[in-house]
Enzyme design. Sequence first.
Site, PDB file in Angstrom:
ATOM      1  N   GLY A  67       0.817  -1.202   0.000  1.00 12.00           N
ATOM      2  CA  GLY A  67       0.000   0.000   0.000  1.00 12.00           C
ATOM      3  C   GLY A  67       0.855   1.256   0.000  1.00 12.00           C
ATOM      4  N   GLY A 116       0.041  -5.218   0.412  1.00 14.64           N
ATOM      5  CA  GLY A 116      -1.153  -5.018  -0.400  1.00 14.64           C
ATOM      6  C   GLY A 116      -1.114  -5.733  -1.727  1.00 14.64           C
ATOM      7  N   GLU A 139       5.439  -6.935   7.238  1.00 17.31           N
ATOM      8  CA  GLU A 139       4.803  -5.803   7.915  1.00 17.31           C
ATOM      9  C   GLU A 139       5.250  -5.598   9.358  1.00 17.31           C
ATOM     10  OE1 GLU A 139       2.096  -6.914   4.539  1.00 17.31           O
ATOM     11  OE2 GLU A 139       3.298  -7.978   6.025  1.00 17.31           O
ATOM     12  N   ASP A 147      -1.493  -8.034   6.984  1.00 12.84           N
ATOM     13  CA  ASP A 147      -2.932  -7.782   6.852  1.00 12.84           C
ATOM     14  C   ASP A 147      -3.390  -8.144   5.442  1.00 12.84           C
ATOM     15  OD1 ASP A 147      -1.627  -5.620   5.644  1.00 12.84           O
ATOM     16  OD2 ASP A 147      -3.156  -4.173   6.245  1.00 12.84           O
TER      17      ASP A 147
END
Length: 346
Positions: A67, A116, A139, A147
Site C-alpha cells: 500500500g 497489499g 509488515e 494484513d
Amino acid sequence: MSEDKDILIKVEGRVGHVTLNRPKALNALTYDMVLALEEALDAWRDDPDIAMVLIDAAGDKAFCAGGDIQAMYRHGKDGDYDYARRFWADEYRLNAKIAGYAKPFVALMHGIVMGGGVGLSAHGRHRIVTDTTMLAMPECAIGLIPDVGGTFLLARARGRLGEYLGLTGTRLGAADAIYAGFADSYVPLDRLEALRAALLDSGDPAVIEDFAGEPPEGRLAAIEVDVDEVFEQGSALDCLRMLESRDEEWAAKAAKAIRGGSPISLACTFEMVRASRTDLTLEDSLKREYRFSSRCMEHGDFLEGIRAAVIDKDRQPKFSKPGLEAVTQEDVASMLAEPPGGDIEL
C-alpha cells in the site's frame, strides 16, 4: 471502463484487464486505485460479456510492493488517523471481493509482491509466479501486521510456516510461494508475455497449463521440520528464544529479523495467525486484522516504523516496547479488542 494513470482498466475481448501502472513506485497501491479496482470488479461481475479478470502490472521490478504507506504516514503525522482507517477498511473489502469473485481471477505475480500486493493476487483463483517473483509479508518490521488477509493465508500454510513467515518477513521465490500456498503455478519468465497474450485472446484460464512448468527448487521444504519444531511454541517470545538457542543459519537469520521488528506487532501477529486457523472465512480474519490496523498509528508502532524505513531511512526505529520480553497479554488484547464503533462490515 475508465483509464487512469495509476491503474489501467479496460476490456479486451472477454477479459476484464487491470494493470497497476506506477512502476516507479513499485506499483504501490493508492486509495484511488483500490476504489477504481473495486468499481471495475463490481461492473464486470454480472456482465455476461466478461468471462475472466486478469490483473498484472507495468514494469519489470514489481507486481505491487504494498500500500501507499507514505500517504498514510503524512496523514497520520498530521493527526489524521481516519484516512488510513478508511484505506484499510476499503482495501480489506476489496480483498474479500477478490477471494469470493464468481468469475476466474488471474494474477500475474512478477517481481516484488508484498503486503497489499499479496492482497490483490493471492486471494484470486489463479495465481501465477515466475523467475523474478519475490513475495513476502514483512509488515512487522514497520509496525503493522500481515494484513489484507495475510493472517488467513499464513494460517493455511503447511505446518508452522505461517508463524515463521509472518514473524520474519522471509522472502519467497516462485517455488516457495507455491509451497506456502500463496500461488498455484510457475511460468518461466520467457513465456510470461505469451501467456498474457493467450489469456487475453481466449478469456480462458485453462491455457495456463500450456505455459506452466516446474520452478527452480526452493528452500522451505528443507527447513520445514525445524521450522515446525521452533514455531509450535506457545508465544512469539518462546519461538524467538528457541531460535536464539540454535546454531543453524536459517535460525540466526530468523532471530535477527524478529529482533528487528515491532514487538507489539510480532506478538499480535503470532496470536492472529493462531486465531485465523479456526476462522471459517477470510472475512473473519480481515475483521481481526482491522482491529489492529485501526489502532496501529495511535497506539502501535506504525508511524515510527515508516519513519525509520521509508521517510528518514535510518533503519533505527524506536519502537514503543524494547523487545518481545516487554509485551504483555494485556497489550495484545488491547490491540485486538473490538474497535470503537464495532467491527468493519465486509
